[in-house]
Each structure stands twice: as structure tokens, then as C-alpha cells.
Design an enzyme around this catalytic site. Sequence first.
Site, mmCIF file in Angstrom:
data_model
loop_
_atom_site.group_PDB
_atom_site.id
_atom_site.type_symbol
_atom_site.label_atom_id
_atom_site.label_comp_id
_atom_site.label_asym_id
_atom_site.label_seq_id
_atom_site.Cartn_x
_atom_site.Cartn_y
_atom_site.Cartn_z
ATOM 1 N N HIS A 78 0.834 -1.198 0.000
ATOM 2 C CA HIS A 78 0.000 0.000 0.000
ATOM 3 C C HIS A 78 0.870 1.249 0.000
ATOM 4 O O HIS A 78 1.774 1.380 0.812
ATOM 5 C CB HIS A 78 -0.920 0.018 1.223
ATOM 6 C CG HIS A 78 -2.117 -0.882 1.075
ATOM 7 N ND1 HIS A 78 -3.186 -0.863 1.924
ATOM 8 C CD2 HIS A 78 -2.412 -1.816 0.133
ATOM 9 C CE1 HIS A 78 -4.092 -1.751 1.525
ATOM 10 N NE2 HIS A 78 -3.637 -2.342 0.452
ATOM 11 N N TYR A 206 -9.131 5.304 7.720
ATOM 12 C CA TYR A 206 -9.238 5.671 9.131
ATOM 13 C C TYR A 206 -10.288 6.782 9.221
ATOM 14 O O TYR A 206 -10.098 7.850 8.642
ATOM 15 C CB TYR A 206 -7.909 6.219 9.658
ATOM 16 C CG TYR A 206 -6.812 5.183 9.849
ATOM 17 C CD1 TYR A 206 -6.038 4.737 8.788
ATOM 18 C CD2 TYR A 206 -6.523 4.685 11.127
ATOM 19 C CE1 TYR A 206 -5.017 3.814 8.981
ATOM 20 C CE2 TYR A 206 -5.507 3.762 11.331
ATOM 21 C CZ TYR A 206 -4.760 3.333 10.255
ATOM 22 O OH TYR A 206 -3.752 2.412 10.447
ATOM 23 N N TYR A 390 4.117 6.790 9.804
ATOM 24 C CA TYR A 390 3.305 5.600 9.508
ATOM 25 C C TYR A 390 4.135 4.540 8.796
ATOM 26 O O TYR A 390 4.020 3.348 9.087
ATOM 27 C CB TYR A 390 2.084 5.994 8.661
ATOM 28 C CG TYR A 390 1.013 4.930 8.626
ATOM 29 C CD1 TYR A 390 -0.111 5.010 9.446
ATOM 30 C CD2 TYR A 390 1.128 3.823 7.779
ATOM 31 C CE1 TYR A 390 -1.079 4.019 9.429
ATOM 32 C CE2 TYR A 390 0.155 2.830 7.761
ATOM 33 C CZ TYR A 390 -0.939 2.931 8.589
ATOM 34 O OH TYR A 390 -1.898 1.942 8.576
HETATM 35 C C1 DHB Z 1 -4.761 -2.955 11.305
HETATM 36 C C2 DHB Z 1 -4.546 -2.692 12.630
HETATM 37 C C3 DHB Z 1 -4.200 -1.423 13.019
HETATM 38 O O1 DHB Z 1 -3.978 -1.153 14.316
HETATM 39 C C4 DHB Z 1 -4.076 -0.405 12.110
HETATM 40 O O2 DHB Z 1 -3.768 0.839 12.521
HETATM 41 C C5 DHB Z 1 -4.278 -0.681 10.782
HETATM 42 C C6 DHB Z 1 -4.613 -1.963 10.383
HETATM 43 C C7 DHB Z 1 -5.135 -4.328 10.879
HETATM 44 O O3 DHB Z 1 -5.250 -5.191 11.750
HETATM 45 O O4 DHB Z 1 -5.335 -4.541 9.688
#
Ligand code: DHB
Length: 397
Positions: A78, A206, A390
Site C-alpha cells: 500500500h 481511518y 506511519y
Molecule cells: C490494522 C490494525 C491497526 O492497528 C491499524 O492501525 C491498521 C490496520 C489491521 O489489523 O489490519
Amino acid sequence: MAPRSSLTTRVAIVGGGPAGLLLSHLLHRSGIDNVVLELRDRDYTVQRVRAGVLEHDAVALLTEEGLGDRLRSEGLRHDGIYLQFAGERHHIDFAELVGRHVWIYGQQEVVKDLIAAHDANGTPARYEVTGVEVVGIDSDAPAVLFSQGGEEFELGCDFVVGADGFHGVSRLAIPKSDRTTYEREYDFGWLGILAHTPPSSDELVYALHERGFALLSMRSPTVSRLYLQVPPGENIADWPDDRIWDELDTRLALPGWTLERGEIFDKSVTPMRSFVSTPMRHGSLFLAGDAAHIVPPTGAKGLNSAIADVALLRRGLVDHYERQDDAVLDSYSETQLSRSWQTQYFSTWMTRMLHTFSGPDAVFDHQVQLGQLAQLVGSAHAKAHLAEFYTGLPITR
Ligand code: DHB
Ligand code: FAD
């Protein structure tokens, strides 16, 4: 009682989660003898549904260490995420902002790959050990005592690595007077589901919504992973499948977009906390992963932090054995605690920005969050800040 059987190794690793198994694999590849002791049975450790996002450097490390084949063929690369608020979805393009990306690949798959590598190397972990006790970490003869299959063992070693997670025993081997813990509980948790349905978005979404946070994630082209902010300790029985989908529909709604539903085959509620235990080293004991630090999951840092810890520990142990150089081991705690607090900062920032809080200032705070998000998506600098964190802090190895 029969006497304890004596075993010896160089590095005794307590915990066969991702941190313990990966460290063991890295040490094996560097020719350093080690043993992993795991409380649970092997199937249990594979079936635990947990994290799903691997950072840029974590993927590079796993690939370099022979663990990248399935990750690269079945994982999903991604180049960004979406932030959704006030009825709009905004793309944060990591590739454009910082030239880095992440991979969607479940922690379960990472653990499966590690177990397969251990089997191939002839170095399987010892499963279903009980009564684990870390002793002698202030002496020159540390050891781990444990039982397995009704037999008692003493595993003598040079170093013990506590990779036994938040509920493990290793951390407690550090005298209480020498340990400081920092903790923060949140008044909400995440309800997570896995469903047989193609992801309704090409990348993670998100979403901040008045009713609470929602996250659309995935595991594969046919399996979706979704989360809802819920009160802590929420009873999963109060969430039949239709209620979960309806709530996800409400929080993720966007004109012209549909959330595809499917059969839910796993659901659970996870509490949220921040936790840091210092120091991460005492004598010949080193802590790694969740044994030393927990972050709230917003931002997907838990698993990646565990990987970063063991990458540096391997460096330190290789320097110790090959060059009699202890500089990395001696600074391990300080280095990883600094990294850990940076990760706490990011995870706290993401959590505060995207969740709904209760209390007298809730309505005001929600408007501030909308202002914060509007500034973020309108500023290349702010977006780059998010993208840099990130996709991950550097992993030293
Ligand atoms: C997932 C879990 C997370 O804490 C996150 O920020 C993004 C994805 C997941 O389990 O896919
Ligand atoms: P663990 O995975 O906890 O492994 C520790 C191992 O030690 C376990 O196998 C345990 O059985 C074993 N053990 C415990 N006690 C003993 C003992 N006394 N003796 C021997 N062995 C012992 N992170 C994210 O980034 N995103 C997520 O969505 C996410 N979801 C999560 C959901 C849950 C329910 C939990 C608990 C964590 C989640 N995390 C998530 C965090 C992430 O999964 C962890 O950061 C990661 O598992 C850390 O790996 P670890 O090896 O340090 O610890």
C-alpha cells in the site's frame, strides 16, 4: 522429585510470539545458538488474530532474512491511507510524500512463515512450557527454569531475552525497585472483525465519526478486517453481525460508496492501553516487544516495534560474540526506549485525532479534531509528518 535436567544455550528466549521467533531466526542465521520457550501450543500462537500492517523497513528486514517470499506474493503493498472526516475521504500518498510504503500482511502469516523457517532450520521452539522463571540475571550464570511434559529443566545461558508479551514473567525478574512503569488506559477499546468479503477500498480508511472511530482494513483480496471504537469491556454478545455492519456503514458512509458485507468469521474486543517499562535491560536480561511496551493500535505500531527491538538485539549479540564489542548491547535500553517513546507519541497522536472522547469538553474537542484533520490534509508538511511515522522510523540492524 526428580532433579532438573540441565540444558545450555547462548541465548534463552522466553516467548514464541513474533518477537521471540524472529530473534531466534536472526540469531540462528548469525550462528548464535538459542532456545525459544513458549507457554502456549503452536496452533494457538498461529491462530491469534492481531496486527496487519508491516512498515517499510520491517519488510526489508524480513525479506533480507529469507522471510519475504509469501509476504511479497500474498501481501498487499500500500502506497498510502485514507483519512475520513466530515463526510469526505482524503488520500495520504506515502509514496509521493516520503517515497516509502507499507505492506498489509497479517501477524498470523508472519508467525506462520517464522514457524516454517524454524522447522526448515531444525530449530523449533519448545511449546507448552510452564512454570517459567528467569533467575540469576545479576550473576554470571543466568538461567531459565521451566517444566515441559512433566519434566523439570534448567536452561543455562549467557543472556535471557524476555519476549513474552505484556502478561509475561520476564519483566518481573527485574527487581521492583529498579523498574519504572508508565501507563495510560483509554476509556474505549476496538471491536475487530474478519469477514469473507473483498475489501471495499483499495487502501485503509481511518474514519473519525461523531459515533466513534472506524477503520477499514484487510488481509487479502477476499478478506476484510474492520474495527469499531466501542466502550471498554464491551460484551461481544451484544454485537450481532447486523449491528456491526450497520455501525460500520454509519461511520464509514460516503456518498456513492458502498461497504460490502460478508460472513464474519472472527470477532473480538481489545482494550486499549499505553505502557512502557524501563529499563529494557537489567544485567543479562533484555526485554523486547510487548514485554516492554504497548501502544494503542491506531497507527499499527505494536508488531513493528517488536521487530525493531529484536533487529537491534541481534546486532548487539553478534557484536558481542564476534567482536567482543558490547557498545550496542550497553546502549540497547536507551536506544529502544527513545524509539519507543517516539512511537508512543505517534500512536497517541493518531488515537487522539481519530477517536471520540467523552466528558464535558467532548463537543468542543470533536470540533478541534475536525480542525486538526482539515489542517493536516491541507498541508504537505503535515501529511509528510504522518507518512514518515506511519511508514516507520528506521530499523537499525
Ligand atoms: C490494522 C490494525 C491497526 O492497528 C491499524 O492501525 C491498521 C490496520 C489491521 O489489523 O489490519
Ligand atoms: P506477543 O505476540 O504477545 O508474544 C508473546 C508470547 O509469549 C506469546 O506467544 C505468549 O504466549 C508467550 N508467553 C507469555 N507468557 C509466557 C511465559 N511465562 N513463558 C513463555 N511464554 C510466554 N498491533 C498492531 O500493530 N495492530 C493491531 O491491530 C493489533 N491488534 C492486537 C490485538 C490484540 C488482542 C493484542 C493482544 C495485540 C495487538 N497488537 C496489534 C499488538 C501486536 O500484536 C503486538 O505488538 C505483537 O504481538 C508483539 O509481539 P511480541 O512477540 O512482543 O508479543
